[in-house]
Design an enzyme around this catalytic site. Structure first.
Site, PDB file in Angstrom:
ATOM      1  N   CYS A 106       1.010  -1.209   0.151  1.00 51.99           N
ATOM      2  CA  CYS A 106      -0.517   0.010  -0.257  1.00 51.99           C
ATOM      3  C   CYS A 106       0.785   1.223  -0.015  1.00 51.99           C
ATOM      4  O   CYS A 106       1.886   1.417   0.889  1.00 51.99           O
ATOM      5  CB  CYS A 106      -0.961   0.132   1.149  1.00 51.99           C
ATOM      6  N   CYS A 178      -9.266  -5.034  -9.451  1.00 54.45           N
ATOM      7  CA  CYS A 178      -8.515  -4.596 -10.529  1.00 54.45           C
ATOM      8  C   CYS A 178      -7.633  -2.615  -9.683  1.00 54.45           C
ATOM      9  O   CYS A 178      -9.024  -1.986  -9.226  1.00 54.45           O
ATOM     10  CB  CYS A 178      -9.630  -4.112 -11.187  1.00 54.45           C
TER      11      CYS A 178
END
Length: 190
Positions: A106, A178
């Protein structure tokens, strides 16, 4: 091992992601043999999703702090739920066409969310992954009422959307995550 990857994540971020304090990377418990702090949960073996159903959120911060550490594109994607332009290739600073071996973290909090073994060319214009690191990604109903949003479980940063039942021939759970390139940081395998 996954513990080594998490320890590298702590080192690359300059803090230990396990500790509530800003521990020095050299004192990171993730690299210790007794630490299980960053070892992800075991993946589900029956084809069920590895996505968390509840956000952990322990690495979330107020927007003012996120604005100070994220660039404008990352802030737009991770904190405001924006979307990268299609086809952000390596040449354009993205990961859509990246085939290198390594780990995806992240971009907000540095938590490990995907590995290159999970990535596939789905042809949608954004990086696609058929699975996530167990419980590292949380799914939530999207504001549009039709899609399923995926966020980082640790900091609640918007990653993208997950789709199921599209007929790809990937291993179970055969999802298509996605993901926005701006929501990720890639670390090549050494």
């Amino acid at each position: 091992s996954q513990r080594r990857v998490r320890a590298e994540s702590c080192l690359s971020m300059g803090i230990c992601l396990e500790s509530d304090s800003k521990s020095a990377p050299a004192q990171c418990p993730c690299s210790g043999s007794d630490s299980k702090a960053h070892v992800p949960a075991e993946p589900k073996r029956n084809g069920e999703s590895n996505c968390a159903k509840k956000v952990d959120g322990r690495l979330n911060k107020p927007d003012e702090e996120w604005e100070a550490i994220l660039n404008p594109m990352q802030f737009n994607i991770l904190r405001l739920g924006g979307t990268d332009p299609k086809h952000m290739t390596v040449a354009k600073g993205g990961y859509d066409d990246l085939e290198d071996q390594g780990s995806y973290f992240c971009a907000g909090c540095g938590s490990l969310v995907y590995t290159s073994e999970m990535k596939f060319d789905c042809g949608c214009g954004w990086p696609g992954f058929w699975d996530c690191v167990p419980l590292a990604v949380c799914e939530l109903p999207d504001r549009d009422g039709q899609r399923v949003e995926i966020v980082c479980s640790m900091c609640t940063g918007h990653l993208g959307h997950v789709f199921r039942g599209e007929g790809y021939e990937n291993p179970p759970p055969n999802e298509r995550h996605c993901v926005n390139s701006s929501a990720l940081k890639f670390a090549a395998q050494r």
